[in-house]
Design a protein around this motif. Sequence first.
Motif, mmCIF file in Angstrom:
data_model
loop_
_atom_site.group_PDB
_atom_site.id
_atom_site.type_symbol
_atom_site.label_atom_id
_atom_site.label_comp_id
_atom_site.label_asym_id
_atom_site.label_seq_id
_atom_site.Cartn_x
_atom_site.Cartn_y
_atom_site.Cartn_z
ATOM 1 N N UNK A 85 0.835 -1.203 0.000
ATOM 2 C CA UNK A 85 0.000 0.000 0.000
ATOM 3 C C UNK A 85 0.870 1.253 0.000
ATOM 4 N N UNK A 86 2.075 1.150 0.563
ATOM 5 C CA UNK A 86 2.988 2.299 0.629
ATOM 6 C C UNK A 86 3.829 2.461 -0.629
ATOM 7 N N UNK A 87 3.740 1.528 -1.583
ATOM 8 C CA UNK A 87 4.537 1.615 -2.807
ATOM 9 C C UNK A 87 4.060 2.749 -3.704
ATOM 10 N N UNK A 88 4.985 3.329 -4.463
ATOM 11 C CA UNK A 88 4.665 4.337 -5.472
ATOM 12 C C UNK A 88 5.149 3.855 -6.834
ATOM 13 N N UNK A 89 4.644 4.468 -7.889
ATOM 14 C CA UNK A 89 5.048 4.084 -9.242
ATOM 15 C C UNK A 89 6.536 4.348 -9.454
ATOM 16 N N UNK A 90 6.989 5.518 -9.006
ATOM 17 C CA UNK A 90 8.395 5.876 -9.223
ATOM 18 C C UNK A 90 9.337 5.148 -8.281
ATOM 19 N N UNK A 91 8.836 4.737 -7.106
ATOM 20 C CA UNK A 91 9.718 4.123 -6.122
ATOM 21 C C UNK A 91 9.769 2.615 -6.194
ATOM 22 N N UNK A 144 1.342 14.237 -10.714
ATOM 23 C CA UNK A 144 1.651 13.941 -9.314
ATOM 24 C C UNK A 144 1.391 12.505 -8.913
ATOM 25 N N UNK A 145 0.505 11.812 -9.669
ATOM 26 C CA UNK A 145 0.101 10.463 -9.283
ATOM 27 C C UNK A 145 1.230 9.461 -9.257
ATOM 28 N N UNK A 146 2.256 9.687 -10.066
ATOM 29 C CA UNK A 146 3.368 8.729 -10.103
ATOM 30 C C UNK A 146 4.133 8.701 -8.783
ATOM 31 N N UNK A 147 3.958 9.747 -7.961
ATOM 32 C CA UNK A 147 4.640 9.796 -6.666
ATOM 33 C C UNK A 147 3.701 9.476 -5.505
ATOM 34 N N UNK A 148 2.416 9.220 -5.801
ATOM 35 C CA UNK A 148 1.454 8.920 -4.742
ATOM 36 C C UNK A 148 1.588 7.459 -4.313
#
Length: 330
Positions: free
Chosen positions: A159-165, A225-229
């Motif tokens: 759940x804490x994962x992001x697209x960029x990370x 911004x969504x890629x970092x959410x």
Amino acid sequence: MFDFFSDVGTFIITPLYWIISVVLMGFHHVLGAVFGDASGASWALSIIGLTIVIRAALIPLFVKQIKSSRNMQLVQPKVKELQKKYGHDRERLAQETMTLYKETGTNPFASCLPLIVQMPIFIALFRLIDHASKGETRGILTKENVENLSAAKIFGARIADTFTGADDISVKVLAGLLIVVMIATTFLTQRQLMSKNMPADAMTGQYAQQQKLLLYVLPLVFAVGGVAFPIGVVLYWTTSNLWTMCQQFYVIRNNPAPNTEAFRAKEKRDAEKRRRKGEDGPEGSGGIVAKDAEPPSSDGGGAAKQPPQRQQPRKQTRNQRKKGGGSANG
């Protein structure tokens, strides 16, 4: 100056950490007993529950937004008249327009109220999950809660994962799909309001331009911004969009603005309901029984009594008529 804004931000966001964490943990306390404390399902459903609570609390603002939006639509013809009359004097035009808004109880900025109020909550949830992924507690979250939230997975992604990370390609695919759904629901929510509940004469005014701007700018903002959410935040905003779509559908269907597609559709439905009630109801045509009508009487055999028929005279021959005439004369 930077420290000042940082202090203001901390002053605003800290109470939100507590409010969000209390609601989130309230749901998780119940759902964790069913799915398990570390289960991704319990945390994902808790975030959805948090979204529902927040949106339910914002219903009064949503009602105010709908009323203001409708007033903005209805006053557009008058705004256009003012533009024609005072187009050469921008200061006078602004004064007259604000006077019109005041007289009609219209607030041009009310349509953004739910979004404005939600943004600090959105940011607080974003930072709460982001801090949890780093093992940092916020609000009433304990160290154990933070570890469970950080490690919780849905569909193979945390759940804490992001697209960029994310390093795993499957996590990137899932995060990307959720971001696309979030952008699509953001666009469709705004599109629903414009296509169904705006009259034709309001589609070319200043208000329409603002709505068109939101229609394309908001999805673009969330796309960037969504890629970092974190996935949990994307889940929150998508759920919020779906709530808005259902809420708008109910309001537009049952109380549409005049001279709109939704208004004409409601008139058609109402006319169809009246027609069905007129044909099938006890007071409809074909269902009325005359109060003064008497039941047909029967003569023991069940046949209705017929009115007496007029007796026709018998035909006579010429000789009979002559004799009759002669006897009458004699």
